[in-house]
Scaffold this motif. Structure first.
Motif, PDB file in Angstrom:
ATOM      1  N   SER A 148      67.342  52.008  48.780  1.00  0.00           N
ATOM      2  CA  SER A 148      67.062  53.576  47.882  1.00  0.00           C
ATOM      3  C   SER A 148      65.875  53.333  47.064  1.00  0.00           C
ATOM      4  CB  SER A 148      68.367  53.987  47.117  1.00  0.00           C
ATOM      5  OG  SER A 148      68.311  54.830  46.338  1.00  0.00           O
ATOM      6  N   GLN A 149      66.281  54.205  46.173  1.00  0.00           N
ATOM      7  CA  GLN A 149      65.179  53.990  44.623  1.00  0.00           C
ATOM      8  C   GLN A 149      65.796  52.634  43.518  1.00  0.00           C
ATOM      9  OE1 GLN A 149      62.173  55.162  43.604  1.00  0.00           O
ATOM     10  NE2 GLN A 149      62.585  56.223  46.029  1.00  0.00           N
ATOM     11  N   PRO A 150      64.446  51.721  42.884  1.00  0.00           N
ATOM     12  CA  PRO A 150      65.067  50.415  42.333  1.00  0.00           C
ATOM     13  C   PRO A 150      66.433  51.298  41.014  1.00  0.00           C
ATOM     14  CG  PRO A 150      63.066  50.552  42.127  1.00  0.00           C
ATOM     15  CD  PRO A 150      63.308  51.756  42.825  1.00  0.00           C
ATOM     16  N   GLN A 151      67.777  50.486  40.240  1.00  0.00           N
ATOM     17  CA  GLN A 151      67.506  50.597  38.820  1.00  0.00           C
ATOM     18  C   GLN A 151      66.363  50.053  38.245  1.00  0.00           C
ATOM     19  OE1 GLN A 151      70.318  52.006  40.600  1.00  0.00           O
ATOM     20  NE2 GLN A 151      71.595  51.026  38.912  1.00  0.00           N
ATOM     21  N   ALA A 152      66.727  51.315  36.973  1.00  0.00           N
ATOM     22  CA  ALA A 152      65.722  51.192  36.036  1.00  0.00           C
ATOM     23  C   ALA A 152      66.079  51.147  34.438  1.00  0.00           C
ATOM     24  CB  ALA A 152      64.528  52.008  36.111  1.00  0.00           C
TER      25      ALA A 152
ATOM     26  N   TYR B 288      65.072  47.100  39.802  1.00  0.00           N
ATOM     27  CA  TYR B 288      65.336  45.936  40.371  1.00  0.00           C
ATOM     28  C   TYR B 288      66.497  46.569  41.630  1.00  0.00           C
ATOM     29  CZ  TYR B 288      69.779  46.672  38.047  1.00  0.00           C
ATOM     30  OH  TYR B 288      70.986  47.280  36.690  1.00  0.00           O
ATOM     31  N   ARG B 289      66.436  45.783  42.457  1.00  0.00           N
ATOM     32  CA  ARG B 289      67.439  46.310  43.170  1.00  0.00           C
ATOM     33  C   ARG B 289      68.453  45.610  43.800  1.00  0.00           C
ATOM     34  NH1 ARG B 289      62.277  48.228  45.278  1.00  0.00           N
ATOM     35  NH2 ARG B 289      62.372  50.316  45.648  1.00  0.00           N
ATOM     36  N   VAL B 290      70.003  45.692  44.398  1.00  0.00           N
ATOM     37  CA  VAL B 290      70.852  44.984  44.335  1.00  0.00           C
ATOM     38  C   VAL B 290      70.618  45.273  46.112  1.00  0.00           C
ATOM     39  CG1 VAL B 290      73.462  44.102  44.332  1.00  0.00           C
ATOM     40  CG2 VAL B 290      72.480  45.459  42.334  1.00  0.00           C
ATOM     41  N   THR B 291      70.596  43.856  46.835  1.00  0.00           N
ATOM     42  CA  THR B 291      70.037  44.886  48.794  1.00  0.00           C
ATOM     43  C   THR B 291      71.634  43.367  49.249  1.00  0.00           C
ATOM     44  OG1 THR B 291      68.799  42.168  48.700  1.00  0.00           O
ATOM     45  CG2 THR B 291      68.089  44.836  48.227  1.00  0.00           C
ATOM     46  N   ARG B 292      71.501  43.724  50.425  1.00  0.00           N
ATOM     47  CA  ARG B 292      72.150  42.482  50.999  1.00  0.00           C
ATOM     48  C   ARG B 292      72.429  40.628  50.347  1.00  0.00           C
ATOM     49  NH1 ARG B 292      72.568  46.398  54.940  1.00  0.00           N
ATOM     50  NH2 ARG B 292      74.610  48.077  55.279  1.00  0.00           N
ATOM     51  N   ASP B 293      70.413  40.988  50.522  1.00  0.00           N
ATOM     52  CA  ASP B 293      70.316  39.697  49.992  1.00  0.00           C
ATOM     53  C   ASP B 293      70.180  39.016  49.195  1.00  0.00           C
ATOM     54  OD1 ASP B 293      69.476  39.537  53.460  1.00  0.00           O
ATOM     55  OD2 ASP B 293      67.937  40.323  52.914  1.00  0.00           O
ATOM     56  N   GLY B 294      70.459  39.674  48.366  1.00  0.00           N
ATOM     57  CA  GLY B 294      70.263  39.468  46.787  1.00  0.00           C
ATOM     58  C   GLY B 294      69.788  40.722  46.154  1.00  0.00           C
ATOM     59  N   VAL B 295      69.411  40.152  44.621  1.00  0.00           N
ATOM     60  CA  VAL B 295      69.111  41.054  43.866  1.00  0.00           C
ATOM     61  C   VAL B 295      67.264  41.105  43.504  1.00  0.00           C
ATOM     62  CG1 VAL B 295      68.675  41.949  41.354  1.00  0.00           C
ATOM     63  CG2 VAL B 295      70.834  41.025  42.339  1.00  0.00           C
TER      64      VAL B 295
ATOM     65  N   GLY C 132      84.509  46.655  42.375  1.00  0.00           N
ATOM     66  CA  GLY C 132      83.659  45.803  43.191  1.00  0.00           C
ATOM     67  C   GLY C 132      82.291  45.729  43.455  1.00  0.00           C
ATOM     68  N   LEU C 133      81.657  47.461  43.927  1.00  0.00           N
ATOM     69  CA  LEU C 133      80.214  46.695  43.655  1.00  0.00           C
ATOM     70  C   LEU C 133      79.626  46.542  43.235  1.00  0.00           C
ATOM     71  CD1 LEU C 133      80.942  49.938  46.484  1.00  0.00           C
ATOM     72  CD2 LEU C 133      80.920  47.762  47.218  1.00  0.00           C
ATOM     73  N   PRO C 134      78.575  46.091  43.755  1.00  0.00           N
ATOM     74  CA  PRO C 134      76.916  46.038  42.331  1.00  0.00           C
ATOM     75  C   PRO C 134      77.075  47.674  41.665  1.00  0.00           C
ATOM     76  CG  PRO C 134      76.910  44.534  44.297  1.00  0.00           C
ATOM     77  CD  PRO C 134      78.199  45.815  45.010  1.00  0.00           C
ATOM     78  N   SER C 135      75.956  47.221  40.460  1.00  0.00           N
ATOM     79  CA  SER C 135      75.473  48.099  39.784  1.00  0.00           C
ATOM     80  C   SER C 135      74.220  48.745  41.069  1.00  0.00           C
ATOM     81  CB  SER C 135      74.970  48.048  38.859  1.00  0.00           C
ATOM     82  OG  SER C 135      74.505  49.496  37.851  1.00  0.00           O
ATOM     83  N   GLY C 136      74.274  50.119  41.352  1.00  0.00           N
ATOM     84  CA  GLY C 136      73.068  50.820  42.013  1.00  0.00           C
ATOM     85  C   GLY C 136      73.505  50.665  43.574  1.00  0.00           C
ATOM     86  N   TRP C 137      74.297  50.152  43.817  1.00  0.00           N
ATOM     87  CA  TRP C 137      74.428  49.433  45.850  1.00  0.00           C
ATOM     88  C   TRP C 137      74.108  50.433  46.678  1.00  0.00           C
ATOM     89  CZ3 TRP C 137      77.026  50.041  49.868  1.00  0.00           C
ATOM     90  CH2 TRP C 137      76.728  48.971  51.188  1.00  0.00           C
ATOM     91  N   ARG C 138      73.164  50.383  47.081  1.00  0.00           N
ATOM     92  CA  ARG C 138      73.537  51.791  48.794  1.00  0.00           C
ATOM     93  C   ARG C 138      73.817  51.305  49.652  1.00  0.00           C
ATOM     94  NH1 ARG C 138      74.192  54.025  44.792  1.00  0.00           N
ATOM     95  NH2 ARG C 138      72.813  55.734  43.371  1.00  0.00           N
ATOM     96  N   ASN C 139      73.774  51.177  50.933  1.00  0.00           N
ATOM     97  CA  ASN C 139      74.416  51.417  51.962  1.00  0.00           C
ATOM     98  C   ASN C 139      72.971  51.439  53.226  1.00  0.00           C
ATOM     99  OD1 ASN C 139      75.428  50.256  54.087  1.00  0.00           O
ATOM    100  ND2 ASN C 139      75.563  52.231  55.177  1.00  0.00           N
ATOM    101  N   LEU C 140      72.145  51.987  52.535  1.00  0.00           N
ATOM    102  CA  LEU C 140      70.699  51.688  53.265  1.00  0.00           C
ATOM    103  C   LEU C 140      69.665  51.751  51.426  1.00  0.00           C
ATOM    104  CD1 LEU C 140      71.190  55.153  55.674  1.00  0.00           C
ATOM    105  CD2 LEU C 140      70.888  52.801  55.912  1.00  0.00           C
TER     106      LEU C 140
END
Length: 678
Positions: free
Chosen positions: A497-501, A515-522, A487-495
């Motif tokens: 971190s480095q982007p997915q590549a 790209y980064r998956v954050t609370r504010d979106g991708v 259920g968690l987005p790919s590469g999601w971190r609580n803090l």
């Protein structure tokens, strides 16, 4: 043979051709019988038929060119008629006689007519005696600089084989020999002849229908001037040239009717002419069969030409005059080939073939729309033994401009996955100002530049955005397959971190999407102009420069196809870790296309000069020569004559003499040259 009504038709052909004839069989209430080679056991045409008979063998000569096997198949299945389609045995008088002698109905012209037009040399003499204008035959021994350029042509057969353009006297002997070899190999007849070559000629042909009671129709004309290697690529009806020149059409039709009457023709046929811009024309040849491009005539006349072939073979009378022409129709031939790489034929799996709107399949269009005549479906395997044509896409509209626009738009938005095709080239031609103006001739690619016309439809910018969509779709795919925290987005971190590549290679560039998956979106690194609206395994929505665009993503192994309004994009996914055993040795020469090894030009240990032919490959009626890209020693020869190879197979390893100028490995193909099969 006593005359009888046709009830069941065996089609002595394959693929799109067989499927087209079967469609008319269904509309006429006739039974349909297929034949198939071992390579075609799963071909769509086999499933379309009521019954099918295996012709043991793979190559054309083993299967579709064996007339005795085909006649036996017709008798075994209870067929009472044989339709030859176009290609293979369709213009073989001996086969026509075998069909008739077996008590079957031959859906085609009489064998004598086929014979008289089968020799282009003899055909030109007949036409000249009839008063049809012809290009004078030139004796090779008498050709001077004033006659150049000249065209060397095979007397038998067609399709561009046994044909050479000669521009210097020094080249003439070698080109004559090469044309004779090709003609002997392709048609069993080495006879060739020469005629003056018109650099900017217009290829115009007239559709003929004639019954056995003396009625001859000149149905309409087609223009087929967009050609590569003397083979047609885009055809249309009516001809823009004939439309523009007052009085040309009646003269053209009169010549075509006289040509048919001179040989007592019966059935469907085509009289081909070469015209100049002033409207003067000369007889080229008569094809005693239906043509590949016949759909544009059907759509502008409302006629089902195959059904008319059935009726003529049954002895029916034609009306005194053919129907009038309405509107305009354009056909594009979709080939499995790469025009940007010297028209290299391609093979592999067609994973997806989907037009953007509903298309009528093998049907006569009576209103604005699109027709498709195809021999492949999703999942079809395109092999190396037969012609590289996958499908014909045909548009019809009240005007030429609308028909051209409709066809270009349809081709652009068609989803073609899994195999390289000439689609981008077709669209570029249809959109070119010269084509839109009706300024087409047989030198179109030379005049306007093959490099420019074969460029990808999608720009470098479109490819980069499509790579982002592909990366996000892959991320969504990974999450659906995850067994932990799905259920968690790919590469999601609580803090932070480095982007997915994710990495891809494309036609324009290599791409690394971070790209980064954050609370504010991708958030995509370096793309402040882009917002991610949503993404799923097969669909991504992005806002690009304030414009919302939808991307459809499909992946097949490492191949990724992205379709959007920005244009079709094909990417190759780059693995994070490379298997060391997959690395290719420096100096490796790779197969540039799938095919069969038919000849070797050197042995291990030979010292070779740059340009020396090393390996000859045969595929889809074409011969491809792989040459040494630099001087060196052949240290490995990995293939033998008769081997079947895939694209990228290591054929040989060349160690260069000059280590400062190494061979272009690991992806080198060496030098290469493609020509019609000899």
């Amino acid at each position: 043979m006593t005359e009888s009504t046709i009830t069941t038709v065996l089609v002595a052909n394959r693929g799109e051709i067989a499927r087209r004839v079967f469609a008319s069989c269904r509309r006429a209430g006739l039974g349909a019988i297929a034949v198939f080679s071992d390579a075609d056991a799963n071909s769509p045409h086999v499933g379309d038929a009521d019954a099918a008979v295996r012709l043991a063998g793979v190559t054309p000569s083993e299967a579709y060119l064996d007339g005795k096997k085909i006649v036996a198949a017709a008798l075994a299945t209870g067929a009472d008629a044989v339709h030859p389609g176009y290609g293979f045995l369709s213009e073989n008088a001996r086969f026509a006689r075998e069909v008739l002698e077996a008590g079957l109905i031959w859906i085609g012209p009489r064998p004598e007519s086929i014979e008289r037009m089968g020799s282009k040399v003899e055909a030109k003499k007949i036409m000249a005696d009839t008063g049809v204008p012809v290009l004078a035959e030139l004796d090779p021994a008498d050709i001077t600089d004033a006659d150049l350029p000249v065209l060397v042509k095979a007397s038998a057969g067609g399709g561009g084989r046994g044909m050479r353009v000669v521009r210097t006297l020094a080249d003439l002997p070698g080109q004559l020999d090469a044309a004779r070899r090709e003609a002997a190999s392709a048609f069993g007849d080495p006879t060739v002849f020469c005629e003056r070559y018109l650099e900017n000629g217009r290829h115009i042909e007239v559709q003929i229908l004639a019954d056995r009671h003396g009625t001859v129709w000149a149905v309409s004309e087609r223009e087929c001037s967009i050609q590569r290697r003397h083979q047609k690529v885009i055809e249309e009806a009516p001809s823009p040239l004939v439309d523009a020149i007052e009085g040309m059409r009646p003269r053209l039709f009169d010549a075509a009717r006289r040509a048919a009457q001179a040989i007592g023709y019966e059935g469907a046929g085509t009289v081909e002419f070469l015209a100049d811009r002033s409207g003067r024309f000369h007889f080229l040849e008569m094809n005693t069969r239906l043509q590949v491009e016949h759909p544009v005539t059907e759509c502008t006349t409302g006629l089902d030409l195959v059904d008319l072939q059935f009726r003529i073979a049954d002895g029916d009378l034609l009306d005194p005059e053919p129907p009038p022409v309405h509107g305009h129709s354009v056909e594009a031939r979709l080939y499995a080939e790469d025009p940007a790489r010297d028209w290299q034929p391609q093979s592999g799996t067609v994973h997806r073939f989907a037009l953007p709107q509903e298309a009528r399949e093998f049907d006569v269009l009576r209103h604005t729309g699109v027709r498709v005549d195809s021999g492949v479906l999703a999942g079809s395997e395109v092999g190396v033994h037969y012609d590289a044509m996958l499908a014909k896409i045909i548009s019809y509209a009240p005007t030429r401009d609308r028909a051209v626009r409709l066809l270009a738009s349809t081709l652009t938005r068609t989803e073609i996955h899994g195999i390289v095709t000439n689609r981008d080239l077709l669209v570029a031609v249809l959109k070119h100002p010269a084509f839109r103006a009706g300024e087409t001739d047989t030198a179109f690619f030379d005049t306007h530049g093959l490099t420019e016309l074969s460029a990808p439809l999608a720009s470098a910018h479109a490819e980069a955005v499509s790579a982002i969509a592909a990366a996000l779709a892959e991320s969504a795919t990974n999450r659906t397959a995850a067994t932990v925290n799905a259920g968690l987005p790919s590469g999601w971190r609580n803090l932070p971190s480095q982007p997915q590549a994710t990495r891809f290679t494309g036609v324009h560039n290599d791409h690394v999407v971070r790209y980064r998956v954050t609370r504010d979106g991708v958030h995509v690194d370096g793309r402040d102009d882009l917002g991610v609206v949503g993404f799923a395994p097969d669909r991504v929505v992005l806002d690009v420069d304030g414009v919302r665009r939808h991307f459809v993503v499909a992946r097949y192994g490492d191949a990724v196809h992205v379709d959007s309004s920005l244009g079709p994009v094909r990417l190759t996914a780059v693995p994070r870790f490379v298997d060391p055993t997959a690395r290719i040795a420096a100096g490796s020469l790779l197969a540039p296309m799938p095919g069969s090894v038919i000849r070797l030009g050197a042995a291990v240990g030979d010292v070779v000069e740059a340009g020396r032919p090393l390996v000859w490959l045969e595929a889809m009626k074409m011969e491809h020569t792989v040459t040494a890209p630099t001087a060196g020693t052949l240290t490995t020869l990995a293939v033998e004559v008769g081997d079947q190879v895939a694209v990228g197979t290591v054929l040989a390893v060349l160690t260069p003499h000059d280590v400062s100028a190494p061979v272009e490995s690991p992806d080198s193909e060496g030098g290469h040259h493609i020509e019609e099969l000899s």
